[in-house]
Design a protein around this motif. Structure first.
Motif, PDB file in Angstrom:
ATOM      1  N   ILE A 276       0.826  -1.206   0.000  1.00 29.00           N
ATOM      2  CA  ILE A 276       0.000   0.000   0.000  1.00 29.00           C
ATOM      3  C   ILE A 276       0.869   1.270   0.000  1.00 29.00           C
ATOM      4  CG2 ILE A 276      -0.298   0.187   2.501  1.00 29.00           C
ATOM      5  CD1 ILE A 276      -3.104   0.750   0.016  1.00 29.00           C
ATOM      6  N   HIS A 277       2.054   1.186   0.614  1.00 26.14           N
ATOM      7  CA  HIS A 277       2.965   2.328   0.650  1.00 26.14           C
ATOM      8  C   HIS A 277       4.089   2.081  -0.350  1.00 26.14           C
ATOM      9  CE1 HIS A 277       0.844   3.809   4.134  1.00 26.14           C
ATOM     10  NE2 HIS A 277       1.003   2.640   4.720  1.00 26.14           N
ATOM     11  N   ILE A 278       4.161   2.906  -1.351  1.00 20.68           N
ATOM     12  CA  ILE A 278       5.112   2.710  -2.448  1.00 20.68           C
ATOM     13  C   ILE A 278       6.553   2.677  -1.941  1.00 20.68           C
ATOM     14  CG2 ILE A 278       5.999   3.726  -4.573  1.00 20.68           C
ATOM     15  CD1 ILE A 278       3.162   4.847  -5.018  1.00 20.68           C
ATOM     16  N   ILE A 279       6.851   3.493  -0.949  1.00 20.63           N
ATOM     17  CA  ILE A 279       8.220   3.567  -0.453  1.00 20.63           C
ATOM     18  C   ILE A 279       8.624   2.304   0.326  1.00 20.63           C
ATOM     19  CG2 ILE A 279       7.653   4.741   1.695  1.00 20.63           C
ATOM     20  CD1 ILE A 279      10.206   6.450   1.197  1.00 20.63           C
ATOM     21  N   TYR A 280       7.646   1.563   0.843  1.00 23.01           N
ATOM     22  CA  TYR A 280       7.907   0.323   1.588  1.00 23.01           C
ATOM     23  C   TYR A 280       7.133  -0.828   0.944  1.00 23.01           C
ATOM     24  CZ  TYR A 280       9.363   3.709   5.105  1.00 23.01           C
ATOM     25  OH  TYR A 280       9.961   4.742   5.764  1.00 23.01           O
ATOM     26  N   PRO A 281       7.566  -1.320  -0.204  1.00 26.78           N
ATOM     27  CA  PRO A 281       6.769  -2.321  -0.924  1.00 26.78           C
ATOM     28  C   PRO A 281       6.663  -3.674  -0.209  1.00 26.78           C
ATOM     29  CG  PRO A 281       8.898  -2.032  -1.977  1.00 26.78           C
ATOM     30  CD  PRO A 281       8.802  -0.981  -0.907  1.00 26.78           C
ATOM     31  N   ASN A 282       7.589  -3.993   0.669  1.00 21.58           N
ATOM     32  CA  ASN A 282       7.561  -5.291   1.356  1.00 21.58           C
ATOM     33  C   ASN A 282       7.030  -5.202   2.772  1.00 21.58           C
ATOM     34  OD1 ASN A 282       8.641  -6.683  -0.850  1.00 21.58           O
ATOM     35  ND2 ASN A 282      10.688  -5.985  -0.310  1.00 21.58           N
ATOM     36  N   TYR A 283       6.522  -4.051   3.165  1.00 19.70           N
ATOM     37  CA  TYR A 283       6.004  -3.862   4.522  1.00 19.70           C
ATOM     38  C   TYR A 283       4.531  -4.244   4.560  1.00 19.70           C
ATOM     39  CZ  TYR A 283       5.126  -1.689   9.033  1.00 19.70           C
ATOM     40  OH  TYR A 283       4.793  -1.486  10.341  1.00 19.70           O
ATOM     41  N   GLY A 284       4.132  -4.974   5.578  1.00 22.30           N
ATOM     42  CA  GLY A 284       2.734  -5.344   5.747  1.00 22.30           C
ATOM     43  C   GLY A 284       2.489  -6.802   5.421  1.00 22.30           C
ATOM     44  N   ILE A 285       1.208  -7.147   5.390  1.00 23.19           N
ATOM     45  CA  ILE A 285       0.806  -8.534   5.133  1.00 23.19           C
ATOM     46  C   ILE A 285      -0.275  -8.527   4.053  1.00 23.19           C
ATOM     47  CG2 ILE A 285      -0.893  -8.524   6.995  1.00 23.19           C
ATOM     48  CD1 ILE A 285      -0.064 -11.476   7.520  1.00 23.19           C
ATOM     49  N   ASP A 286      -0.178  -9.486   3.156  1.00 18.75           N
ATOM     50  CA  ASP A 286      -1.117  -9.590   2.053  1.00 18.75           C
ATOM     51  C   ASP A 286      -2.225 -10.568   2.420  1.00 18.75           C
ATOM     52  OD1 ASP A 286      -2.191  -9.205  -0.441  1.00 18.75           O
ATOM     53  OD2 ASP A 286      -0.881 -10.652  -1.423  1.00 18.75           O
ATOM     54  N   ILE A 287      -3.462 -10.079   2.522  1.00 17.45           N
ATOM     55  CA  ILE A 287      -4.579 -10.955   2.889  1.00 17.45           C
ATOM     56  C   ILE A 287      -5.753 -10.859   1.924  1.00 17.45           C
ATOM     57  CG2 ILE A 287      -4.032 -10.955   5.343  1.00 17.45           C
ATOM     58  CD1 ILE A 287      -6.391  -8.991   5.706  1.00 17.45           C
ATOM     59  N   GLU A 288      -5.684  -9.955   0.964  1.00 18.90           N
ATOM     60  CA  GLU A 288      -6.830  -9.738   0.083  1.00 18.90           C
ATOM     61  C   GLU A 288      -7.240 -10.982  -0.687  1.00 18.90           C
ATOM     62  OE1 GLU A 288      -5.792  -6.360  -2.280  1.00 18.90           O
ATOM     63  OE2 GLU A 288      -6.682  -4.986  -0.831  1.00 18.90           O
ATOM     64  N   ASP A 289      -6.296 -11.827  -1.064  1.00 13.35           N
ATOM     65  CA  ASP A 289      -6.641 -13.019  -1.823  1.00 13.35           C
ATOM     66  C   ASP A 289      -7.327 -14.083  -0.959  1.00 13.35           C
ATOM     67  OD1 ASP A 289      -4.222 -13.396  -0.457  1.00 13.35           O
ATOM     68  OD2 ASP A 289      -3.644 -15.019  -1.797  1.00 13.35           O
ATOM     69  N   LEU A 290      -7.377 -13.859   0.355  1.00 20.06           N
ATOM     70  CA  LEU A 290      -8.058 -14.798   1.249  1.00 20.06           C
ATOM     71  C   LEU A 290      -9.532 -14.434   1.455  1.00 20.06           C
ATOM     72  CD1 LEU A 290      -5.305 -15.258   3.983  1.00 20.06           C
ATOM     73  CD2 LEU A 290      -5.821 -16.732   2.036  1.00 20.06           C
ATOM     74  N   PHE A 291      -9.941 -13.277   0.950  1.00 22.12           N
ATOM     75  CA  PHE A 291     -11.343 -12.866   1.077  1.00 22.12           C
ATOM     76  C   PHE A 291     -12.227 -13.882   0.372  1.00 22.12           C
ATOM     77  CE2 PHE A 291     -10.573  -7.990   1.509  1.00 22.12           C
ATOM     78  CZ  PHE A 291      -9.811  -8.235   2.629  1.00 22.12           C
ATOM     79  N   GLY A 292     -13.248 -14.341   1.061  1.00 21.45           N
ATOM     80  CA  GLY A 292     -14.183 -15.289   0.476  1.00 21.45           C
ATOM     81  C   GLY A 292     -13.783 -16.742   0.618  1.00 21.45           C
ATOM     82  N   GLU A 293     -12.587 -17.002   1.101  1.00 15.79           N
ATOM     83  CA  GLU A 293     -12.137 -18.385   1.306  1.00 15.79           C
ATOM     84  C   GLU A 293     -12.735 -18.921   2.612  1.00 15.79           C
ATOM     85  OE1 GLU A 293     -10.500 -20.218  -0.760  1.00 15.79           O
ATOM     86  OE2 GLU A 293      -9.903 -18.684  -2.196  1.00 15.79           O
ATOM     87  N   PRO A 294     -12.885 -20.237   2.737  1.00 16.07           N
ATOM     88  CA  PRO A 294     -13.349 -20.805   4.006  1.00 16.07           C
ATOM     89  C   PRO A 294     -12.385 -20.449   5.140  1.00 16.07           C
ATOM     90  CG  PRO A 294     -13.412 -22.451   2.265  1.00 16.07           C
ATOM     91  CD  PRO A 294     -12.713 -21.251   1.697  1.00 16.07           C
ATOM     92  N   LYS A 295     -12.925 -20.242   6.333  1.00 16.70           N
ATOM     93  CA  LYS A 295     -12.098 -19.793   7.459  1.00 16.70           C
ATOM     94  C   LYS A 295     -10.967 -20.757   7.788  1.00 16.70           C
ATOM     95  CE  LYS A 295     -14.988 -16.643  10.032  1.00 16.70           C
ATOM     96  NZ  LYS A 295     -15.592 -16.324  11.317  1.00 16.70           N
ATOM     97  N   ASN A 296     -11.219 -22.074   7.698  1.00 11.23           N
ATOM     98  CA  ASN A 296     -10.151 -23.005   8.048  1.00 11.23           C
ATOM     99  C   ASN A 296      -8.971 -22.893   7.082  1.00 11.23           C
ATOM    100  OD1 ASN A 296     -11.601 -24.128   5.987  1.00 11.23           O
ATOM    101  ND2 ASN A 296     -11.899 -26.114   6.952  1.00 11.23           N
ATOM    102  N   PHE A 297      -9.245 -22.671   5.799  1.00 15.07           N
ATOM    103  CA  PHE A 297      -8.169 -22.459   4.837  1.00 15.07           C
ATOM    104  C   PHE A 297      -7.463 -21.131   5.112  1.00 15.07           C
ATOM    105  CE2 PHE A 297      -6.690 -20.386   0.951  1.00 15.07           C
ATOM    106  CZ  PHE A 297      -5.724 -21.287   0.559  1.00 15.07           C
ATOM    107  N   ALA A 298      -8.258 -20.078   5.348  1.00 19.40           N
ATOM    108  CA  ALA A 298      -7.690 -18.751   5.611  1.00 19.40           C
ATOM    109  C   ALA A 298      -6.811 -18.776   6.860  1.00 19.40           C
ATOM    110  CB  ALA A 298      -8.797 -17.720   5.756  1.00 19.40           C
ATOM    111  N   TYR A 299      -7.235 -19.510   7.888  1.00 21.30           N
ATOM    112  CA  TYR A 299      -6.443 -19.608   9.117  1.00 21.30           C
ATOM    113  C   TYR A 299      -5.082 -20.241   8.849  1.00 21.30           C
ATOM    114  CZ  TYR A 299      -4.663 -21.651  13.406  1.00 21.30           C
ATOM    115  OH  TYR A 299      -3.838 -22.034  14.428  1.00 21.30           O
TER     116      TYR A 299
END
Length: 146
Positions: free
Chosen positions: A59-82
């Motif tokens: 989300i921050h261009i200056i820190y491209p590797n900072y944070g956690i990517d979770i958007e692709d887990l939206f809509g997945e079953p909770k046990n898989f997402a966990y």
């Protein structure tokens, strides 16, 4: 006689200290959106973990590797997402040189209401073990898993 590679590495490391720099920073009060006072060491690491886990990766261009990517887990079953989220949390936090390992993941079903996934875990750090928990909001409408 030419020294072997292992001997060279030992000679190069001799005299090199690997001290971790102090983590002196401002305290962020999340509920009131205020920054006040100073913190260091253990409290600064707890705050850094919170910030890293609640920032979308890239989300921050200056820190491209900072944070956690979770958007692709939206809509997945909770046990898989966990399962996937535990791997991503560990991968995300282990980049910090103050973090030695991340363990004891626990899926908190009571706090994981409808579109949230709440987990707790232990961060083994240079300051000792730190108990952490975090909840992520997902969109689970029309998904057949709990």
């Amino acid at each position: 006689m030419v020294p072997q590679q292992d001997e060279l590495n030992l000679l190069m490391l001799e005299g090199v200290k690997s001290d971790i720099a102090p983590a002196f920073t401002y305290r962020i009060h999340v509920q009131s959106d205020r920054v006040y006072a100073y913190i260091d060491d253990r409290e600064a690491l707890k705050q850094a973990i919170y910030k890293e886990l609640n920032t979308r990766k890239g989300i921050h261009i200056i820190y491209p590797n900072y944070g956690i990517d979770i958007e692709d887990l939206f809509g997945e079953p909770k046990n898989f997402a966990y399962i996937e989220l535990t791997r991503r949390v560990e991968e995300c936090l282990i980049k910090d040189d103050r973090v030695l390992s991340v363990s004891n993941f626990y899926y908190d079903r009571a706090k994981s209401k409808r579109d949230e996934l709440s987990i707790s875990f232990t961060v083994n750090s240079v300051y000792g073990d730190i108990e952490m928990s975090n909840a992520w909001k997902f969109d689970y409408d029309n998904v057949g898993g709990d």
